[in-house]
Design a protein around this motif. Structure first.
Motif, PDB file in Angstrom:
ATOM      1  N   UNK A   1       6.382   6.354  -0.140  1.00  0.00           N
ATOM      2  CA  UNK A   1       7.634   7.053   0.132  1.00  0.00           C
ATOM      3  C   UNK A   1       8.837   6.213  -0.282  1.00  0.00           C
ATOM      4  N   UNK A   2       8.826   4.957   0.118  1.00  0.00           N
ATOM      5  CA  UNK A   2       9.997   4.126  -0.169  1.00  0.00           C
ATOM      6  C   UNK A   2      10.179   3.956  -1.670  1.00  0.00           C
ATOM      7  N   UNK A   3       9.075   3.784  -2.390  1.00  0.00           N
ATOM      8  CA  UNK A   3       9.254   3.577  -3.829  1.00  0.00           C
ATOM      9  C   UNK A   3       9.595   4.867  -4.552  1.00  0.00           C
ATOM     10  N   UNK A   4       8.906   5.961  -4.236  1.00  0.00           N
ATOM     11  CA  UNK A   4       9.167   7.162  -5.024  1.00  0.00           C
ATOM     12  C   UNK A   4      10.400   7.916  -4.528  1.00  0.00           C
ATOM     13  N   UNK A   5      10.653   7.893  -3.244  1.00  0.00           N
ATOM     14  CA  UNK A   5      11.738   8.711  -2.719  1.00  0.00           C
ATOM     15  C   UNK A   5      13.044   7.952  -2.566  1.00  0.00           C
TER      16      UNK A   5
ATOM     17  N   UNK B   1       8.988   1.185 -12.029  1.00  0.00           N
ATOM     18  CA  UNK B   1       8.057   0.746 -10.975  1.00  0.00           C
ATOM     19  C   UNK B   1       8.149  -0.749 -10.675  1.00  0.00           C
ATOM     20  N   UNK B   2       8.214  -1.572 -11.730  1.00  0.00           N
ATOM     21  CA  UNK B   2       8.295  -3.019 -11.472  1.00  0.00           C
ATOM     22  C   UNK B   2       9.614  -3.365 -10.776  1.00  0.00           C
ATOM     23  N   UNK B   3      10.712  -2.806 -11.261  1.00  0.00           N
ATOM     24  CA  UNK B   3      12.005  -3.094 -10.614  1.00  0.00           C
ATOM     25  C   UNK B   3      11.987  -2.662  -9.152  1.00  0.00           C
ATOM     26  N   UNK B   4      11.480  -1.474  -8.899  1.00  0.00           N
ATOM     27  CA  UNK B   4      11.440  -0.976  -7.526  1.00  0.00           C
ATOM     28  C   UNK B   4      10.594  -1.855  -6.623  1.00  0.00           C
ATOM     29  N   UNK B   5       9.463  -2.303  -7.126  1.00  0.00           N
ATOM     30  CA  UNK B   5       8.596  -3.100  -6.245  1.00  0.00           C
ATOM     31  C   UNK B   5       9.144  -4.517  -6.066  1.00  0.00           C
TER      32      UNK B   5
END
Lengths: 198, 198
Positions: free
Chosen positions: A126-130, A147-151
């Motif tokens: 949820x936190x990464x996609x939303x 994805x890498x930046x978000x994680x």
């Protein structure tokens, strides 16, 4: 905020049955694949009743997970201003939630994510996609890097929450929010918009 | 490594009594103030026996906490090289431990620190005073800034461990170690030696 909508709470047993079904269905299928229809089916109620009680799938998820705030309300705050200030605004907004009365619910959720694989899986999805990708999509970076930046952002923010609120490591635990905005903000900015290795 | 010293294990009851006393004494007094003498007194044995079984206070602490590695052995690795490479070396060394067979013990310790105030308190004290400050003292930074720098490093490294090994957030969970060295290393370097706000 996810709790008080002004709506009457409805039949408590039905509400709880829907929330139980939601937790199970989200855990089994993940956030994206779990439909309101499937959740209603698992709870033995009409999908319209799920919408009536909880609104959108996002709202249902937030309520089922005891989320302290609706991240959708925070994203505009992070995005409001120049691109180079997004890192600092993200840290400031995040600390604002954790330092508020909602912070104890956030702490409970974090502890639960550590001890419970199910909670961890849903939270990270949820936190990464939303949340994080919504922010990143507005910052005009290479979509392949989202994805890498978000994680990477998640590693720093969760670690900050852990040290400040759970482990209570000094001086981070007692630091003024603006000290952390000034020190951690540039890290987040680099993860959001800085160069990444090829 | 803290477990196998080649020494005979001694009386298991006595060993366990000393470890129990050590955990209690460390928890009550903190790492610095807990003396071998006090621990021996709490266990009802001679201090010489504590030294005989466990060696130094550091070693006793690491054994009592089920520490997967002796951080003192890692500090020279982080310091071996130019000052501007310390951040990357710290990330590389840290990932080397977590990606090794010792990683599962490190995970267990991290989970315990989240659910247990006692473990959290000891861990934060030991890691900051015995590990991070030893690194920072060699890097020629303002001593007044050591605590903030050390705790900022801790936020990023613990968050990285949480996301990669506990929550298993992709792509950080499966990323090649060198990808994380290249992305997170500069963050650690800035926390170690970069400018801090006044």
């Amino acid at each position: 905020m996810t709790r008080r909508t002004g709506r009457r709470p409805g039949n408590p047993d039905t509400r709880e049955a829907i929330l139980d079904a939601a937790r199970t269905t989200f855990a089994d299928r993940g956030f994206d694949s779990a439909s309101i229809r499937a959740i209603a089916g698992a709870a033995g109620v009409d999908p319209a009743l799920v919408h009536h009680y909880f609104g959108s799938k996002d709202q249902l998820f937030l309520t089922a997970m005891n989320f302290p705030v609706d991240p959708a309300q925070l994203v505009p705050t992070v995005l409001a201003g120049d691109r180079d200030g997004a890192g600092e605004r993200l840290v400031r907004t995040f600390l604002g939630v954790w330092d508020s009365p909602a912070g104890s619910a956030a702490q409970a959720l974090l502890r639960s994510a550590v001890s419970n694989e199910w909670t961890a899986r849903l939270l990270r999805e949820f936190v990464t996609t939303q949340v994080l990708r919504r922010v990143l999509e507005q910052l005009d970076v290479d979509p392949a890097q989202l994805p890498l930046r978000g994680s990477l952002v998640a590693t720093q923010m969760i670690g900050l929450a852990m040290m400040r609120y759970v482990v209570r490591l000094e001086p981070v635990a007692s630091a003024a929010p603006e000290t952390l905005v000034a020190t951690v903000g540039p890290t987040i900015q680099r993860y959001l918009t800085g160069p990444l290795p090829a």
